[in-house]
Write an enzyme that holds these catalytic residues in place. Structure first.
Site, PDB file in Angstrom:
ATOM      1  N   LYS A  83       0.859  -1.183   0.000  1.00 29.88           N
ATOM      2  CA  LYS A  83       0.000   0.000   0.000  1.00 29.88           C
ATOM      3  C   LYS A  83       0.895   1.232   0.000  1.00 29.88           C
ATOM      4  CE  LYS A  83      -4.479   0.382   2.304  1.00 29.88           C
ATOM      5  NZ  LYS A  83      -5.122   0.421   3.625  1.00 29.88           N
TER       6      LYS A  83
HETATM    7  O1  G3P Z   1      -7.684   1.206   5.460  1.00 25.89           O
HETATM    8  C1  G3P Z   1      -8.003   2.470   4.980  1.00 25.89           C
HETATM    9  C2  G3P Z   1      -9.378   2.970   5.358  1.00 25.89           C
HETATM   10  O2  G3P Z   1     -10.318   1.963   5.182  1.00 25.89           O
HETATM   11  C3  G3P Z   1      -9.457   3.702   6.665  1.00 25.89           C
HETATM   12  O3  G3P Z   1     -10.773   3.943   7.094  1.00 25.89           O
HETATM   13  O4  G3P Z   1     -12.376   4.679   8.829  1.00 25.89           O
HETATM   14  O5  G3P Z   1      -9.944   5.274   9.069  1.00 25.89           O
HETATM   15  O6  G3P Z   1     -11.355   6.376   7.343  1.00 25.89           O
HETATM   16  P1  G3P Z   1     -11.134   5.127   8.137  1.00 25.89           P
END
Ligand code: G3P
Length: 215
Positions: A83
């Site tokens: 990533k």
């Molecule tokens: O893994 C990346 C993403 O899914 C993070 O989500 O909830 O931290 O915006 P969030």
């Protein structure tokens, strides 16, 4: 649509994998930090549980460092993809890594232009962040529609991972526009299973069965 779990928690991964619906896993530095485990150990353990793509995020901010980290992470297991956070250096690193057969998941995608550039550089996946766009007053699901339209217009192989999923409606929105993958937190996966009418129905069937077998 493929379903990934967005977590670094081994127990959650084991449980969702046991449901028979899990296609892969995404992690990020925040999720890894929450588990108090190092990235290498974590993704190695995940690779022993799940037979599918696993995203491990590099933390270098220069192309050379990203390529080095990417090669090291990819060596842990064949299913591991790297990533990288969207930026010019990540595009350069993506070109190099993808030419070596190492898959890149370009993360922190907030515009269709970023997704287009990532696809052109050879990213295997792009991760548009739906919830974080909602957080700042946008309608995050629009980004999924825009990216899908561009990728379909030109036949890019890059898979779209709907990320930053906060509730089941986000999952429905991702599926409705044909996203390849949604990466979903554990609590949202649990919410997707239940419906009050299902619970009510089960209760009624069991009660009727009990009554009829008493006669
Ligand atoms: O893994 C990346 C993403 O899914 C993070 O989500 O909830 O931290 O915006 P969030």
């Amino acid at each position: 649509m493929k379903i990934f779990i967005d977590t670094a928690n081994i127990e959650s991964i084991k449980e969702i994998n046991s449901w028979g619906i899990l296609d892969g896993v995404t992690t990020n530095p925040s999720l890894i930090a929450k588990e108090g485990i190092d990235l290498r150990t974590c993704v190695k353990r995940i690779s022993e549980i799940v037979d599918g793509p696993i995203s491990a995020e590099a933390i270098s901010m220069d192309a050379e460092g990203m390529v080095r980290e990417g090669r090291e992470l990819a060596e842990i297991h064949d299913n591991i993809n790297v990533k990288l956070p969207m930026c010019v250096d990540a595009l350069k690193a993506t070109k190099i890594l993808s030419n070596e057969g190492i898959e890149v998941n370009m993360t922190l995608i907030f515009s269709p232009h970023q997704a287009l550039l990532a696809a052109k550089a050879g990213a295997a996946f792009v991760s548009p962040f739906v919830g974080r766009l909602d957080d700042i007053g946008h309608y995050g699901a629009n980004l999924l529609t825009e990216i899908m339209a561009i990728f379909n217009n030109y036949g890019y192989d890059t898979e779209v991972i709907a990320a930053s999923i906060r509730h089941p409606v986000h999952v429905f929105e991702a599926a409705a526009v044909g996203c390849d993958i949604a990466t979903i937190p554990y609590d949202v996966l649990k919410k997707m299973v239940s419906h009050p009418k299902t619970d009510e129905g089960i209760e009624r069937f069991l009660a009727d069965h009990k009554r009829s077998t008493k006669k």
